[in-house]
Design an enzyme around this catalytic site. Structure first.
Site, short mmCIF file in Angstrom:
data_model
loop_
_atom_site.label_atom_id
_atom_site.label_comp_id
_atom_site.label_asym_id
_atom_site.label_seq_id
_atom_site.Cartn_x
_atom_site.Cartn_y
_atom_site.Cartn_z
N LYS A 123 82.76 25.32 -19.76
CA LYS A 123 83.27 26.54 -20.37
C LYS A 123 82.50 27.73 -19.81
CE LYS A 123 85.96 26.74 -23.68
NZ LYS A 123 87.36 26.34 -23.44
N THR B 295 85.62 21.21 -22.73
CA THR B 295 84.95 22.52 -22.58
C THR B 295 84.93 23.24 -23.93
OG1 THR B 295 86.92 23.81 -21.95
CG2 THR B 295 85.74 22.66 -20.18
N ARG C 166 66.31 60.69 4.09
CA ARG C 166 67.61 60.43 3.46
C ARG C 166 67.42 59.94 2.03
NH1 ARG C 166 69.80 54.47 5.68
NH2 ARG C 166 67.94 53.37 5.00
N GLN D 234 66.28 46.92 4.70
CA GLN D 234 65.76 45.58 4.95
C GLN D 234 64.25 45.53 4.71
OE1 GLN D 234 68.06 47.21 6.75
NE2 GLN D 234 69.36 45.85 7.95
N HIS E 220 75.42 54.59 -0.16
CA HIS E 220 75.24 55.70 0.78
C HIS E 220 75.41 57.05 0.11
CE1 HIS E 220 75.29 52.76 3.97
NE2 HIS E 220 76.49 52.34 3.63
O1 LIG Z 1 68.64 50.75 5.74
C1 LIG Z 1 69.65 50.62 6.48
N1 LIG Z 1 69.85 49.44 7.12
C2 LIG Z 1 70.92 49.23 7.95
O2 LIG Z 1 71.06 48.13 8.55
C3 LIG Z 1 71.84 50.28 8.08
N2 LIG Z 1 72.99 50.42 8.79
C4 LIG Z 1 73.47 51.66 8.54
O3 LIG Z 1 74.54 52.13 9.01
N3 LIG Z 1 72.64 52.32 7.68
C5 LIG Z 1 71.62 51.48 7.39
N4 LIG Z 1 70.53 51.63 6.60
#
Ligand SMILES: O=c1[nH]c(=O)c2[nH]c(=O)[nH]c2[nH]1
Length: 294
Positions: free
Chosen positions: A12, A57, A170, A221, A249
């Site tokens: 469930k 369930t 940014r 990353q 973004h």
């Molecule tokens: O931190 C980021 N990693 C990316 O791999 C990536 N690719 C992107 O277009 N902007 C960003 N910003």
């Protein structure tokens, strides 16, 4: 040609259970969404419709409500372990249980009044197997965070389709989904209360937030790794962290047509498409995950 039954599970999904603890005038609220998946001797039901091995369930849903009454709902990991062990221990045909719980937060507004807090959701998934082993993954989703500076992105590959301008300042924003695997431990009790899951959760969450805010980021990353690393350095009970970070973004709006400059003040917050950065960060020599991530 032989046709065989592959991996399967049933249960469930999304039983919504709200438990009120009444402490006189003062009430405490637990608001959860519980999903049960069971597996075991299910060859016959699939092949011939013989339901003799099938715990309905509907009964699983009832068990969630009955256990909420009987045991209350403490830390979600403990409630999930209690349920998972119950299904495996009480049903000879069930060899494995997976129980996922989401918890929605409520902010106290009075002795028995509450306001739903934000979008953030606490999560856990536990597995319990016939052999007595359990695996616990805790986490959160939709924790929305933003740094209005301290983020750059440049030096990336330029191919014939690249138009992105390098950025040295940014906005970095994401809705964090993080899950962390608890290292297995010896011994078990009926209650599943071997660990302080509440404290572990609160501190892991703080680590994620501190690392996001405190990392001068050259890419999401890099921030992802810093977040996972921070949890692993602070919390010995955790051996692996998996993160999903959508890059929310924020694009600078071109105000030149109106004769205005835009010195990183006015942004368009796009909702899609978005970059999706995902990764696992592990302690070196982390024990095998088994079914923990299934
Ligand atoms: O931190 C980021 N990693 C990316 O791999 C990536 N690719 C992107 O277009 N902007 C960003 N910003």
């Amino acid at each position: 040609m032989a046709i065989v039954l592959g991996p399967n599970r049933y249960g469930k999904a999304e039983t919504r259970v709200v438990h009120v603890t009444r402490d006189g005038e003062v009430h405490h609220l637990k608001d959860c969404n519980v999903s049960v998946s069971l597996s075991g001797e299910m060859e016959q039901v699939h092949r011939s419709g013989d339901n003799a091995a099938v715990l309905p369930t509907d009964s699983q849903k009832n068990t969630v409500y009955a256990f909420a009454k009987k045991h209350g709902i403490g830390e979600i990991e403990e409630f999930a372990l209690l349920l998972a062990r119950h299904f495996v221990d009480s049903q000879p045909t069930i060899h494995h249980a997976r129980v996922a719980v989401e918890e929605y937060g409520w902010e106290r507004r009075g002795p028995h009044s509450f306001a739903r807090s934000g979008t953030e959701v606490r999560t856990c998934v536990v597995h319990h197997d016939r052999d007595g082993s359990s695996a616990v993954v805790s986490g959160l989703r939709d924790l929305v965070v933003l740094n209005s500076t301290g983020s750059e992105f440049h030096g990336f590959v330029q191919d014939e389709y690249t138009t992105l301008a390098p950025a040295t300042d940014r906005v970095l924003a994401t809705a964090v989904t993080a899950r962390w695997r608890h290292a297995p431990y010896a011994g078990r009790t009926g209650s599943g209360g071997e660990r302080d899951y509440g404290r572990s959760y609160a501190e892991a969450r703080e680590c994620l937030l501190d690392a996001f805010a405190g990392t001068h980021s050259l890419s999401l990353q890099q921030t992802l790794f810093a977040m996972g690393e921070r949890v692993l350095l602070a919390r010995p009970e955790i051996c692996e962290v998996r993160l999903e970070l959508p890059n929310k973004h924020h694009f600078l709006v071109d105000l030149a047509p109106f004769g205005m400059d835009n010195d990183n003040e006015v942004y368009f917050a796009a909702d899609r498409p978005y970059g999706l950065i995902e990764g696992a960060v592990l302690r070196d020599g982390a024990p095998p995950a088994g079914p923990a991530w299934d």
